[in-house]
Design an enzyme around this catalytic site. Structure first.
Site, PDB file in Angstrom:
ATOM      1  N   CYS A 118      -0.993   3.240 -10.443  1.00  0.00           N
ATOM      2  CA  CYS A 118      -1.903   2.282  -9.790  1.00  0.00           C
ATOM      3  C   CYS A 118      -3.388   2.500 -10.091  1.00  0.00           C
ATOM      4  O   CYS A 118      -4.032   1.625 -10.662  1.00  0.00           O
ATOM      5  CB  CYS A 118      -1.674   2.293  -8.288  1.00  0.00           C
ATOM      6  SG  CYS A 118      -0.066   1.625  -7.833  1.00  0.00           S
ATOM      7  N   ARG A 150       3.755   7.572 -15.241  1.00  0.00           N
ATOM      8  CA  ARG A 150       2.731   6.667 -15.755  1.00  0.00           C
ATOM      9  C   ARG A 150       1.333   7.271 -15.565  1.00  0.00           C
ATOM     10  O   ARG A 150       0.951   7.640 -14.463  1.00  0.00           O
ATOM     11  CB  ARG A 150       2.834   5.297 -15.053  1.00  0.00           C
ATOM     12  CG  ARG A 150       4.043   4.503 -15.534  1.00  0.00           C
ATOM     13  CD  ARG A 150       4.189   3.179 -14.809  1.00  0.00           C
ATOM     14  NE  ARG A 150       4.822   3.336 -13.509  1.00  0.00           N
ATOM     15  CZ  ARG A 150       5.178   2.298 -12.723  1.00  0.00           C
ATOM     16  NH1 ARG A 150       4.943   1.064 -13.126  1.00  0.00           N
ATOM     17  NH2 ARG A 150       5.762   2.513 -11.562  1.00  0.00           N
ATOM     18  N   PHE A 187       0.810  -1.222   0.000  1.00  0.00           N
ATOM     19  CA  PHE A 187       0.000   0.000   0.000  1.00  0.00           C
ATOM     20  C   PHE A 187       0.840   1.267   0.000  1.00  0.00           C
ATOM     21  O   PHE A 187       0.314   2.362   0.194  1.00  0.00           O
ATOM     22  CB  PHE A 187      -0.941   0.004   1.215  1.00  0.00           C
ATOM     23  CG  PHE A 187      -1.873  -1.176   1.243  1.00  0.00           C
ATOM     24  CD1 PHE A 187      -3.031  -1.170   0.474  1.00  0.00           C
ATOM     25  CD2 PHE A 187      -1.593  -2.299   2.006  1.00  0.00           C
ATOM     26  CE1 PHE A 187      -3.895  -2.262   0.478  1.00  0.00           C
ATOM     27  CE2 PHE A 187      -2.443  -3.396   2.024  1.00  0.00           C
ATOM     28  CZ  PHE A 187      -3.600  -3.377   1.260  1.00  0.00           C
TER      29      PHE A 187
HETATM   30  N1  LIG Z   1       4.260   1.959  -7.748  1.00  0.00           N
HETATM   31  C1  LIG Z   1       3.487   1.973  -6.684  1.00  0.00           C
HETATM   32  O1  LIG Z   1       3.332   2.986  -6.005  1.00  0.00           O
HETATM   33  C2  LIG Z   1       2.793   0.706  -6.237  1.00  0.00           C
HETATM   34  C3  LIG Z   1       2.162   0.671  -4.983  1.00  0.00           C
HETATM   35  C4  LIG Z   1       1.553  -0.502  -4.580  1.00  0.00           C
HETATM   36  C5  LIG Z   1       1.541  -1.611  -5.417  1.00  0.00           C
HETATM   37  N2  LIG Z   1       2.130  -1.561  -6.636  1.00  0.00           N
HETATM   38  C6  LIG Z   1       2.148  -2.768  -7.468  1.00  0.00           C
HETATM   39  O2  LIG Z   1       3.427  -3.356  -7.386  1.00  0.00           O
HETATM   40  C7  LIG Z   1       3.778  -3.985  -8.626  1.00  0.00           C
HETATM   41  C8  LIG Z   1       5.098  -3.427  -9.119  1.00  0.00           C
HETATM   42  O3  LIG Z   1       4.935  -2.053  -9.408  1.00  0.00           O
HETATM   43  P1  LIG Z   1       6.173  -1.091  -9.667  1.00  0.00           P
HETATM   44  O4  LIG Z   1       5.622   0.288  -9.773  1.00  0.00           O
HETATM   45  O5  LIG Z   1       7.234  -1.387  -8.681  1.00  0.00           O
HETATM   46  O6  LIG Z   1       6.643  -1.616 -11.114  1.00  0.00           O
HETATM   47  P2  LIG Z   1       8.002  -1.273 -11.901  1.00  0.00           P
HETATM   48  O7  LIG Z   1       7.658  -1.358 -13.324  1.00  0.00           O
HETATM   49  O8  LIG Z   1       8.615  -0.042 -11.346  1.00  0.00           O
HETATM   50  O9  LIG Z   1       8.984  -2.490 -11.515  1.00  0.00           O
HETATM   51  C9  LIG Z   1       8.824  -3.795 -11.954  1.00  0.00           C
HETATM   52  C10 LIG Z   1      10.211  -4.409 -12.107  1.00  0.00           C
HETATM   53  O10 LIG Z   1      10.082  -5.808 -12.341  1.00  0.00           O
HETATM   54  C11 LIG Z   1      11.110  -6.202 -13.227  1.00  0.00           C
HETATM   55  N3  LIG Z   1      10.782  -7.507 -13.822  1.00  0.00           N
HETATM   56  C12 LIG Z   1       9.799  -7.798 -14.717  1.00  0.00           C
HETATM   57  N4  LIG Z   1       9.820  -9.117 -15.020  1.00  0.00           N
HETATM   58  C13 LIG Z   1      10.807  -9.687 -14.281  1.00  0.00           C
HETATM   59  C14 LIG Z   1      11.311 -11.004 -14.149  1.00  0.00           C
HETATM   60  N5  LIG Z   1      10.805 -12.017 -14.840  1.00  0.00           N
HETATM   61  N6  LIG Z   1      12.351 -11.208 -13.306  1.00  0.00           N
HETATM   62  C15 LIG Z   1      12.882 -10.178 -12.603  1.00  0.00           C
HETATM   63  N7  LIG Z   1      12.443  -8.924 -12.690  1.00  0.00           N
HETATM   64  C16 LIG Z   1      11.410  -8.654 -13.513  1.00  0.00           C
HETATM   65  C17 LIG Z   1      11.191  -5.064 -14.210  1.00  0.00           C
HETATM   66  O11 LIG Z   1      12.426  -5.044 -14.907  1.00  0.00           O
HETATM   67  C18 LIG Z   1      11.006  -3.848 -13.284  1.00  0.00           C
HETATM   68  O12 LIG Z   1      12.254  -3.373 -12.825  1.00  0.00           O
HETATM   69  C19 LIG Z   1       2.601  -3.731  -9.559  1.00  0.00           C
HETATM   70  O13 LIG Z   1       1.734  -4.832  -9.508  1.00  0.00           O
HETATM   71  C20 LIG Z   1       1.939  -2.513  -8.955  1.00  0.00           C
HETATM   72  O14 LIG Z   1       0.576  -2.437  -9.261  1.00  0.00           O
HETATM   73  C21 LIG Z   1       2.774  -0.419  -7.058  1.00  0.00           C
END
Ligand SMILES: NC(=O)c1ccc[n+]([C@@H]2O[C@H](COP(=O)([O-])OP(=O)(O)OC[C@H]3O[C@@H](n4cnc5c(N)ncnc54)[C@H](O)[C@@H]3O)[C@@H](O)[C@H]2O)c1
Length: 433
Positions: free
Chosen positions: A263, A331, A152
Site C-alpha cells: 500500500c 510486495r 483500512f
Molecule cells: N493489501 C492490503 O493490506 C490493503 C489494505 C487496504 C486497501 N487495499 C487496496 O485494496 C485493493 C486490493 O488489494 P489486494 O492487496 O487485496 O490485491 P490482490 O492483488 O491481493 O487481489 C486482487 C484480486 O483481484 C483479482 N482480479 C483482478 N481483476 C479481476 C476481475 N476483472 N475480476 C475478478 N477478479 C479480478 C485478482 O485475480 C486478485 O486475486 C487495492 O486497491 C489495494 O490498494 C489493500
C-alpha cells in the site's frame, strides 16, 4: 442481504468472509480460476492468521461461496464491492485503474437487479465518477449507485481490523446507497464503530491522506533515528517520549528499514500524481517518498559496515523477508533492496522467513533460501533481523555463536536490547541507538 465481492485477494477475501460471518450471504468472485479452485477446496491463497478457519466455518454454513463467473456472482446482490488491485502503473507511478474499470464494464454488461456498486480498492479521487460513467453508458436498465468505501485493514491483523475498525468511511451522496451500506455494516454499527458518511470524492481522498500521513510519521522517526546515531541518543526513548503526547500518539513511531508493502509505496506515488495533475504539489509526501527509497539501500550499507573490512565473499543471514510479520506479502518489501545491495557488494545472502519464502524466491533469485532460522545462520558473518516475526524474538545466542562464523547482530527492527546482546558476546547494531 446478498453481497458480491469482485476480487478475492488480501482485501476482497478478508472483507468477504467477514461480511459472511456477520450473517450476510456473500459470493467472492475472482478471475483467477486457480485461486477459486483452491478456495473451494479450503486452501487459502494467502497467509493471514485466522483466515482459513473463518472461511471454513462460513463455507460450511452456506453463507460464503466462490466463483469465477461475475454475472452469476452478482445476480441478486444488493451491494457489489470492487476489491481488485490498483498497482502502480509501470513507468509513471499513477495508480493502474485498468482492473477496476474492467470490472465496471463487466458489471455494466450483466447487472439485472438494483444494486450499489462500491469501490473498496484504493482509487484516486474521481475514480468513482469514471466508474459511474462506465455504468451509465452500459445497457443497465435497473437502479444503481456508485459509492466509495475505502478499506483500512492491516495485513497480519486483517480479520480483527475488519471486525473492529477504527472507523468505516462511506462516500456517497445518494440516500439509497447510504442506507444499503449502513445495512451491510449494521453489525459493526451495533458495536459502535464510528461510521462516517462523506461525499464520494472525500472518501477517496481520506484513504490516500491516511496512508500518506502514516508514511510521513514512519519516515519522520526514521530520520530522527539517523540523527540519534550521530548525536548519541536512543530513538526508542525519543519515540516513547514524543508518543506519550496525546497529540502525537505512540503508533507508527518505530524506526526501521523504511516502509514497504502493498500500500504505502504505491499509494504515496499515486497521491503525488494526483497532486501534479491538479497543479498542487505535495512537497512533504514528495520528500517522504525520496527519503524512504534511499533508506532501503542505506540499510544494506549498514549491514555491510557491520561486516567490517572486506565484506566481499562474506555471508549474511537475513531473518524475515516479508514487508511485515504475519503475512506472506512480499510486495515492495525492504528486504528486496537490502538483499540487492548486499549482492552488489559481493556478499552472499542466506535467508529464512516463516511464510514469505515462496514469494521471495521469485523476487530475489540470488538469495539462498533455507528451511530454518539456524540453517540460515550457519557459517554467517552477520545475522540481520529484517522483519520482526515473533519467531525471531528469542534467538538462542549461544547456539548462534557456535554455528555462525562471527557473533554479529544487525537488528533493523530494534527488537533486542543492545546491552543484553553485547553481554552475550555479540557486536550489536540497531537503528537509531
Ligand atoms: N493489501 C492490503 O493490506 C490493503 C489494505 C487496504 C486497501 N487495499 C487496496 O485494496 C485493493 C486490493 O488489494 P489486494 O492487496 O487485496 O490485491 P490482490 O492483488 O491481493 O487481489 C486482487 C484480486 O483481484 C483479482 N482480479 C483482478 N481483476 C479481476 C476481475 N476483472 N475480476 C475478478 N477478479 C479480478 C485478482 O485475480 C486478485 O486475486 C487495492 O486497491 C489495494 O490498494 C489493500
Amino acid at each position: 442481504m446478498k453481497i458480491a465481492m469482485v476480487g478475492s485477494g488480501y482485501v476482497g477475501l478478508v472483507s468477504g468472509v467477514c461480511f459472511a460471518d456477520f450473517g450476510h450471504e456473500v459470493v467472492c468472485i475472482d478471475k483467477d480460476p486457480g485461486k477459486i479452485e483452491r478456495l473451494r477446496a479450503g486452501v487459502m491463497p494467502i497467509y493471514e492468521p485466522g483466515l482459513a478457519d473463518l472461511v471454513r466455518r462460513n463455507t460450511v454454513s452456506g453463507r460464503l461461496s466462490f466463483t469465477t463467473d461475475l454475472a452469476e456472482g452478482i445476480a441478486g446482490a444488493s451491494a457489489i464491492f470492487i476489491a481488485v488491485g490498483t498497482p502502480s502503473r509501470r513507468g509513471d507511478g499513477h495508480a493502474d485503474l485498468s482492473f477496476v474499470y474492467a470490472v465496471a464494464e463487466e458489471i455494466g454488461q450483466s447487472l439485472k437487479n438494483p444494486a450499489v456498486i462500491v469501490t473498496k480498492s484504493t482509487v484516486p479521487v474521481g475514480t468513482g465518477d469514471e466508474v459511474e460513467r462506465i455504468l451509465a453508458e452500459s445497457p443497465i436498465d435497473v437502479r444503481f449507485a456508485v459509492a466509495s468505501n475505502p478499506e483500512f485493514l492491516r495485513e497480519g491483523a486483517a480479520i480483527d481490523d475488519f471486525k473492529r475498525p477504527d472507523r468505516i468511511v462511506i462516500g456517497s451522496d445518494d440516500e439509497w446507497a447510504r442506507s444499503i451500506l449502513a445495512e451491510v455494516y449494521r453489525p459493526l454499527f451495533l458495536n459502535r464503530a464510528p461510521i462516517l458518511f462523506t461525499a464520494r470524492r472525500s472518501a477517496e481522498m481520506i484513504k490516500y491522506a491516511a496512508n500518506a500521513f502514516l508514511a510521513v510519521k514512519i519516515t519522520f522517526i526514521n530520520e530522527i533515528a539517523d540523527l540519534c546515531e550521530k548525536v548519541g541518543g536512543d530513538v526508542q526513548d525519543v519515540a516513547r517520549g514524543i508518543g506519550l503526547d496525546n497529540r502525537i500518539g505512540p503508533k507508527f513511531l518505530h524506526a526501521g528499514p523504511g516502509y514497504g508493502g502493498s500500500c504505502f509505496p504505491k499509494d504515496t506515488l499515486a497521491l503525488l500524481k494526483t497532486g501534479e495533475d491538479h497543479d498542487t504539489p505535495l512537497r512533504i509526501v514528495e520528500a517522504v517518498v525520496k527519503v524512504n527509497d534511499t533508506r532501503k539501500r542505506a540499510m544494506g550499507r549498514k549491514v555491510i559496515e557491520a561486516l567490517g573490512e572486506s565484506p566481499r565473499g562474506k555471508r549474511v543471514a537475513m531473518l524475515g523477508l516479508t514487508f511485515k510479520p504475519n503475512t506472506d506479502d512480499m510486495r515492495d518489501a525492504p528486504s528486496i533492496a537490502i538483499a540487492q545491495a548486499l549482492s552488489d557488494a559481493g556478499v552472499h545472502v542466506s535467508a529464512f522467513d516463516p511464510e514469505g519464502m515462496a514469494g521471495a524466491k521469485l523476487l530475489m533469485p540470488e538469495v539462498e533460501m533455507t528451511t530454518s532460522v539456524y540453517e540460515a545462520i550457519e557459517g554467517a558473518d552477520a545475522v540481520v533481523i529484517v522483519t520482526e516475526w515473533d519467531a525471531f524474538r528469542a534467538l538462542d545466542f549461544q547456539r548462534i555463536k557456535r554455528i555462525a562464523n562471527a557473533p554479529v547482530l544487525v537488528d533493523l527492527r530494534n527488537i533486542y536490547r543492545p546491552d543484553e546482546v553485547r553481554a552475550a558476546g555479540f557486536a550489536y547494531t540497531g537503528v537509531g541507538r
